[in-house]
Design an enzyme around this catalytic site. Structure first.
Site, PDB file in Angstrom:
ATOM      1  CB  SER A   1      -0.917   0.011   1.225  1.00 11.09           C
ATOM      2  OG  SER A   1      -1.715   1.170   1.267  1.00 11.09           O
TER       3      SER A   1
ATOM      4  CG  HIS B   1      -4.462   4.989  -2.388  1.00 15.57           C
ATOM      5  ND1 HIS B   1      -5.478   4.305  -3.022  1.00 15.57           N
ATOM      6  CD2 HIS B   1      -4.096   4.228  -1.338  1.00 15.57           C
ATOM      7  CE1 HIS B   1      -5.722   3.194  -2.365  1.00 15.57           C
ATOM      8  NE2 HIS B   1      -4.896   3.110  -1.336  1.00 15.57           N
TER       9      HIS B   1
ATOM     10  CG  ASN C   1      -4.762  -1.016  -1.717  1.00  9.05           C
ATOM     11  OD1 ASN C   1      -5.136  -2.185  -1.644  1.00  9.05           O
ATOM     12  ND2 ASN C   1      -5.597   0.004  -1.822  1.00  9.05           N
TER      13      ASN C   1
ATOM     14  CG  HIS D   1      -9.126   7.644 -15.440  1.00  9.19           C
ATOM     15  ND1 HIS D   1     -10.012   6.768 -14.853  1.00  9.19           N
ATOM     16  CD2 HIS D   1      -9.062   8.723 -14.617  1.00  9.19           C
ATOM     17  CE1 HIS D   1     -10.469   7.290 -13.727  1.00  9.19           C
ATOM     18  NE2 HIS D   1      -9.910   8.477 -13.563  1.00  9.19           N
TER      19      HIS D   1
ATOM     20  CG  HIS E   1     -18.645  13.228   5.716  1.00  5.54           C
ATOM     21  ND1 HIS E   1     -17.856  12.236   5.216  1.00  5.54           N
ATOM     22  CD2 HIS E   1     -17.809  14.241   6.056  1.00  5.54           C
ATOM     23  CE1 HIS E   1     -16.582  12.609   5.258  1.00  5.54           C
ATOM     24  NE2 HIS E   1     -16.530  13.831   5.759  1.00  5.54           N
TER      25      HIS E   1
ATOM     26  N   GLY F   1      -5.371  -4.916  15.063  1.00  2.00           N
ATOM     27  CA  GLY F   1      -4.163  -4.738  15.845  1.00  2.00           C
ATOM     28  C   GLY F   1      -2.952  -4.442  15.003  1.00  2.00           C
ATOM     29  N   GLY F   2      -3.170  -3.833  13.844  1.00  2.00           N
ATOM     30  CA  GLY F   2      -2.060  -3.478  12.974  1.00  2.00           C
ATOM     31  C   GLY F   2      -1.205  -2.369  13.564  1.00  2.00           C
TER      32      GLY F   2
END
Length: 298
Positions: free
Chosen positions: A90, A104, A106, A143, A173, A256-257
């Site tokens: 990532s 970004h 990943n 793209h 939101h 828990g990363g």
């Protein structure tokens, strides 16, 4: 099911991307290896205050556990009682120049195992572009590169994953897209394992040709305090999406990363204002009117 070829690909992908970004920026990435107490670990590669990148991170992780966090097991009752492992790469890149977009990408694989039963597996991934000042040439290039990477897997794959990206990287939101999109997919296990793994490799391999030409084209554009101020304001939207809506962030925190590696995606300088609106006819307004809306860029 042998995870070694997948892990070898992800490790190699991290190495190739970091090497290219170091050459582009001129400043080496720091390497931070870590272990997860519940099982597994990873390698975080990070740059801060580089010549080009204000912050950037390229993470490899391979983590495992005996039970799934709510974000992964919700809606998948077949996964109950299975041990799991998740692996992937990532990255998030935040350039200093406001005319250069944030990027970004990943790619990941998830495997859930249970004794005497076939493993449940799927791949996911994608990439998207978040400009602060829009350039049609850049959006079209990004793209088109995504479409070219996916075309060998079917003519309908890019349009489907492009639409999925538009719908996923959306701040509900705010009723607002995060950027100009790209491609996104998850829960991919249709057809053979080889096809799904091949598609995921195609996505990972396409990132550098999709992004670096844009960064090269914009890196020398002059900018001032106005552009930096708007960049910081728009980066606030990036933070809001990652902390409120992003499934990967939620999975990492709930399982828990390693918090530092998960939150390295956040930009270093951010601003929020109350009910701010861009000046009519400005380049800042054009981002909203011409770019922050789903569009057939390719």
């Amino acid at each position: 099911m042998d995870a070694v070829p997948i892990l070898d690909y992800f490790r190699g992908l991290q190495d190739r991307i970091v090497a290219a970004l170091e050459t582009f920026d001129g400043v080496p990435f720091k390497a931070d290896a870590w272990k997860r107490p519940e099982g597994g670990g990873g390698l975080t590669r990070l740059i801060e205050d580089g010549n080009f990148f204000e912050r950037g991170g390229v993470n490899f992780s391979h983590v495992m556990g005996s039970s799934l966090p709510p974000s992964a097991s919700a809606g998948r009752p077949a996964l109950a009682g299975r041990a799991w492992e998740a692996m992937g790469v990532s990255l998030v890149l935040h350039p200093r120049n406001p005319y250069c977009p944030t990027a970004h990408m990943n790619v990941r694989c998830f495997i859930a195992r249970k004794e005497n039963e076939a493993p449940i597996w799927w791949f996911g991934g994608g990439m998207d572009l978040t400009p602060y000042y829009g350039f049609e040439e850049d959006a079209r290039h990004f793209h088109a590169t995504c479409r070219q990477a996916l075309t060998p897997f079917g003519e309908d794959v890019y349009p489907h994953y492009k639409k999925w990206c538009d719908e996923y990287f959306f701040l509900k939101h705010r009723n607002e897209p995060r950027g100009v999109g790209g491609i996104f997919y998850d829960d991919l296990n249709e057809g053979s394992f080889e096809r799904c793994f091949g598609l995921t490799q195609a996505v990972g391999n396409a990132f550098l040709p999709a992004y670096l030409p844009i960064a090269e084209r914009r890196r020398a554009l002059p900018y001032g305090e106005r552009e930096r101020d708007f960049q910081a304001y728009r980066r606030g939207r990036y933070v809001e999406f990652n902390l409120v809506w992003d499934r990967g962030t939620l999975f990492g925190l709930q399982s828990g990363g390693r918090t530092e590696s998960i939150l390295m995606s956040l930009p270093p300088v951010v601003k929020w204002r109350y009910d701010w609106k861009p000046e009519a006819g400005s380049a800042e307004e054009r981002l909203y009117t011409d770019f922050l809306r789903p569009k057939d860029w390719a």
